[in-house]
Design a protein around this motif. Structure first.
Motif, PDB file in Angstrom:
ATOM      1  N   GLY A 100      33.010   2.168  50.033  1.00 35.72           N
ATOM      2  CA  GLY A 100      32.582   1.343  48.959  1.00 35.72           C
ATOM      3  C   GLY A 100      31.518   0.237  49.658  1.00 35.72           C
ATOM      4  O   GLY A 100      31.629   0.498  50.951  1.00 35.72           O
ATOM      5  N   VAL A 102      30.236  -4.147  49.193  1.00 38.03           N
ATOM      6  CA  VAL A 102      30.471  -5.545  48.644  1.00 38.03           C
ATOM      7  C   VAL A 102      29.322  -6.309  48.744  1.00 38.03           C
ATOM      8  O   VAL A 102      28.682  -6.303  49.977  1.00 38.03           O
ATOM      9  CB  VAL A 102      31.754  -6.288  49.081  1.00 38.03           C
ATOM     10  CG1 VAL A 102      31.662  -7.750  48.429  1.00 38.03           C
ATOM     11  CG2 VAL A 102      33.002  -5.744  48.858  1.00 38.03           C
ATOM     12  N   LYS A 104      26.707  -9.392  49.019  1.00 35.39           N
ATOM     13  CA  LYS A 104      26.561 -10.885  49.420  1.00 35.39           C
ATOM     14  C   LYS A 104      26.040 -11.791  48.377  1.00 35.39           C
ATOM     15  O   LYS A 104      25.076 -11.310  47.508  1.00 35.39           O
ATOM     16  CB  LYS A 104      25.814 -11.071  50.803  1.00 35.39           C
ATOM     17  CG  LYS A 104      26.520 -10.530  52.243  1.00 35.39           C
ATOM     18  CD  LYS A 104      25.203 -10.802  52.937  1.00 35.39           C
ATOM     19  CE  LYS A 104      25.979 -10.250  54.394  1.00 35.39           C
ATOM     20  NZ  LYS A 104      25.100 -10.536  55.623  1.00 35.39           N
ATOM     21  N   THR A 106      29.707 -13.031  49.359  1.00 40.42           N
ATOM     22  CA  THR A 106      30.899 -12.123  49.408  1.00 40.42           C
ATOM     23  C   THR A 106      32.051 -12.742  48.490  1.00 40.42           C
ATOM     24  O   THR A 106      32.242 -14.447  48.499  1.00 40.42           O
ATOM     25  CB  THR A 106      31.551 -11.818  50.698  1.00 40.42           C
ATOM     26  OG1 THR A 106      31.772 -13.275  51.307  1.00 40.42           O
ATOM     27  CG2 THR A 106      30.787 -11.116  51.530  1.00 40.42           C
ATOM     28  N   ASP A 107      32.640 -12.047  47.711  1.00 35.82           N
ATOM     29  CA  ASP A 107      33.655 -12.622  46.727  1.00 35.82           C
ATOM     30  C   ASP A 107      35.106 -11.968  47.203  1.00 35.82           C
ATOM     31  O   ASP A 107      35.259 -10.949  47.170  1.00 35.82           O
ATOM     32  CB  ASP A 107      33.184 -11.977  45.112  1.00 35.82           C
ATOM     33  CG  ASP A 107      34.344 -12.562  44.246  1.00 35.82           C
ATOM     34  OD1 ASP A 107      35.405 -12.977  44.574  1.00 35.82           O
ATOM     35  OD2 ASP A 107      33.962 -12.717  42.974  1.00 35.82           O
ATOM     36  N   ASP A 109      38.097 -11.938  45.916  1.00 39.55           N
ATOM     37  CA  ASP A 109      38.456 -10.915  44.818  1.00 39.55           C
ATOM     38  C   ASP A 109      38.075  -9.550  45.070  1.00 39.55           C
ATOM     39  O   ASP A 109      38.434  -8.482  45.024  1.00 39.55           O
ATOM     40  CB  ASP A 109      38.492 -11.658  43.610  1.00 39.55           C
ATOM     41  CG  ASP A 109      39.351 -12.725  43.513  1.00 39.55           C
ATOM     42  OD1 ASP A 109      40.442 -12.836  44.098  1.00 39.55           O
ATOM     43  OD2 ASP A 109      39.274 -13.547  42.592  1.00 39.55           O
ATOM     44  N   GLU A 110      36.681  -9.533  45.213  1.00 44.28           N
ATOM     45  CA  GLU A 110      35.887  -8.170  45.324  1.00 44.28           C
ATOM     46  C   GLU A 110      36.356  -7.424  46.433  1.00 44.28           C
ATOM     47  O   GLU A 110      36.393  -6.370  46.419  1.00 44.28           O
ATOM     48  CB  GLU A 110      34.421  -8.546  44.873  1.00 44.28           C
ATOM     49  CG  GLU A 110      33.447  -7.251  44.756  1.00 44.28           C
ATOM     50  CD  GLU A 110      32.121  -7.479  44.415  1.00 44.28           C
ATOM     51  OE1 GLU A 110      31.395  -6.254  44.425  1.00 44.28           O
ATOM     52  OE2 GLU A 110      31.681  -8.497  44.492  1.00 44.28           O
ATOM     53  N   ILE A 111      36.187  -8.248  47.538  1.00 45.24           N
ATOM     54  CA  ILE A 111      36.555  -7.489  48.736  1.00 45.24           C
ATOM     55  C   ILE A 111      37.918  -7.108  48.845  1.00 45.24           C
ATOM     56  O   ILE A 111      38.284  -5.738  49.277  1.00 45.24           O
ATOM     57  CB  ILE A 111      36.349  -8.597  49.916  1.00 45.24           C
ATOM     58  CG1 ILE A 111      35.009  -8.866  50.132  1.00 45.24           C
ATOM     59  CG2 ILE A 111      37.281  -8.108  51.344  1.00 45.24           C
ATOM     60  CD1 ILE A 111      34.683 -10.183  51.021  1.00 45.24           C
ATOM     61  N   HIS A 113      39.610  -6.062  46.219  1.00 48.21           N
ATOM     62  CA  HIS A 113      39.867  -4.902  45.204  1.00 48.21           C
ATOM     63  C   HIS A 113      39.263  -3.693  46.010  1.00 48.21           C
ATOM     64  O   HIS A 113      39.684  -2.681  45.824  1.00 48.21           O
ATOM     65  CB  HIS A 113      38.683  -5.336  44.061  1.00 48.21           C
ATOM     66  CG  HIS A 113      38.726  -4.080  43.171  1.00 48.21           C
ATOM     67  ND1 HIS A 113      39.686  -3.658  42.274  1.00 48.21           N
ATOM     68  CD2 HIS A 113      37.414  -3.326  42.766  1.00 48.21           C
ATOM     69  CE1 HIS A 113      39.326  -2.679  41.441  1.00 48.21           C
ATOM     70  NE2 HIS A 113      37.880  -2.310  41.806  1.00 48.21           N
ATOM     71  N   GLU A 114      38.075  -3.773  46.592  1.00 47.72           N
ATOM     72  CA  GLU A 114      37.571  -2.485  47.361  1.00 47.72           C
ATOM     73  C   GLU A 114      38.595  -2.088  48.470  1.00 47.72           C
ATOM     74  O   GLU A 114      38.689  -0.886  48.720  1.00 47.72           O
ATOM     75  CB  GLU A 114      36.179  -3.003  48.075  1.00 47.72           C
ATOM     76  CG  GLU A 114      34.995  -3.002  47.181  1.00 47.72           C
ATOM     77  CD  GLU A 114      34.926  -1.781  46.179  1.00 47.72           C
ATOM     78  OE1 GLU A 114      35.207  -0.742  47.077  1.00 47.72           O
ATOM     79  OE2 GLU A 114      34.297  -1.801  45.007  1.00 47.72           O
ATOM     80  N   CYS A 115      39.148  -2.953  49.124  1.00 46.24           N
ATOM     81  CA  CYS A 115      40.380  -2.649  50.117  1.00 46.24           C
ATOM     82  C   CYS A 115      41.345  -2.157  49.550  1.00 46.24           C
ATOM     83  O   CYS A 115      41.947  -1.241  49.887  1.00 46.24           O
ATOM     84  CB  CYS A 115      40.787  -3.914  51.022  1.00 46.24           C
ATOM     85  SG  CYS A 115      39.431  -4.577  52.023  1.00 46.24           S
ATOM     86  N   LYS A 117      41.377  -0.173  46.878  1.00 44.33           N
ATOM     87  CA  LYS A 117      40.960   1.000  46.451  1.00 44.33           C
ATOM     88  C   LYS A 117      41.121   1.916  47.782  1.00 44.33           C
ATOM     89  O   LYS A 117      41.650   3.213  47.601  1.00 44.33           O
ATOM     90  CB  LYS A 117      39.592   1.183  45.846  1.00 44.33           C
ATOM     91  CG  LYS A 117      39.510   0.528  44.519  1.00 44.33           C
ATOM     92  CD  LYS A 117      38.209   0.899  43.845  1.00 44.33           C
ATOM     93  CE  LYS A 117      36.905   0.655  44.474  1.00 44.33           C
ATOM     94  NZ  LYS A 117      35.807   1.104  44.075  1.00 44.33           N
TER      95      LYS A 117
END
Length: 273
Positions: A100, A102, A104, A106-107, A109-111, A113-115, A117
């Motif tokens: 996946g 992310v 820049k 960087t958010d 929450d998004e980081i 979320h990917e982790c 998954k």
């Protein structure tokens, strides 16, 4: 817990990523690197599960890092950080096996979320591996039992060294085209006499004993879901997969696919085999 390594050449980004609530999310932060070479070494030393890395880094960029790391550790999940103007790098990273990305700036929450998954994917793979190991152990038990049955049916009371040698060759060369005629020529016996001797010493004829050995080997191979049934048929000496399926069902009362399904669900009963 799932271990993770962070790689980024910007100190502020590294610091920000380091203080995310990893432990609360079920992760262990195994190391932080400021360049690709250091990150690769951390992966080698720690054997981490996830690599969170920037694309642009000194000494070894993220693309080269992904390529090298996944070449050595194919199960490694890689999540990369990139900018909008670097999306061509993102495409290349995905082609190299990244899980996946992310964008820049960087958010957090998004980081996370990917982790998460990636973590779920790792846990699913581990569970599948665990199930596969369980299936393999069950097949080993069946194999020991089947070997005992074959030997009991075939060599109990066998005092003839020639028949014993033939049985040993059948056990190791079952995938080949074996006939009693071949053995009669090798051991200089008349075929009719060797046929009677084999039946006397084993209690069964050559064809049936060879079929039992092949079925036993096939049952063991069916524990591995990655091997196709037609491939198993070839490996145990059957050129016709359909005929193999008929013989297997005749022997065990279930098709090869059904046997494999029973093993995967734990419903196979030892006494059936």
């Amino acid at each position: 817990m799932i271990s993770i390594i962070i790689a980024d050449d910007e100190p502020i980004t590294r610091q920000g990523l380091s203080i995310l609530p990893w432990e609360e999310e079920g992760f262990v932060l195994a190391g932080v690197a400021d360049n690709g070479l250091e990150a690769l070494e951390l992966v080698r030393v720690s054997g981490s599960d996830i690599l969170l890395t920037d694309i642009r880094m000194p000494f070894m960029d993220g693309l080269e890092l992904i390529e090298n790391a996944r070449h050595e550790f194919p199960q490694l999940k890689v999540i990369f950080i990139t900018a909008y103007h670097e999306l061509d790098y993102a495409l290349k990273a995905i082609q190299l096996g990244a899980s996946g990305f992310v964008l820049k700036p960087t958010d957090p929450d998004e980081i996370m979320h990917e982790c998460r998954k990636a973590k779920q994917s790792i846990e699913s793979e581990r569970e599948r591996k665990k199930d596969h190991e369980h299936m393999r152990h069950r097949l080993e038990e069946y194999q020991f039992m089947l070997e005992g049955k074959v030997m009991k049916d075939s060599v109990s009371g066998c005092g003839n060294s020639v028949i014993g040698s033939i049985l040993q060759e059948m056990e190791t060369g079952y995938m080949e085209e074996l006939t009693l005629q071949q053995f009669s020529q090798r051991y200089h016996f008349h075929p009719d006499y060797l046929t009677r001797l084999f039946k006397k010493e084993t209690g069964d004829n050559f064809v049936n004993v060879l079929a039992r050995i092949r079925m036993q080997k096939a049952a063991a191979l069916l524990a591995d879901p990655s091997i196709k049934v037609y491939e198993i048929a070839e490996r145990v000496g059957f050129r016709d997969a359909r005929y193999f399926g008929q013989m297997f069902k005749k022997r065990y009362g279930v098709t090869p696919h059904g046997f494999r399904q029973r093993l995967s669900t734990g419903q196979a009963e030892t006494e059936e085999f």
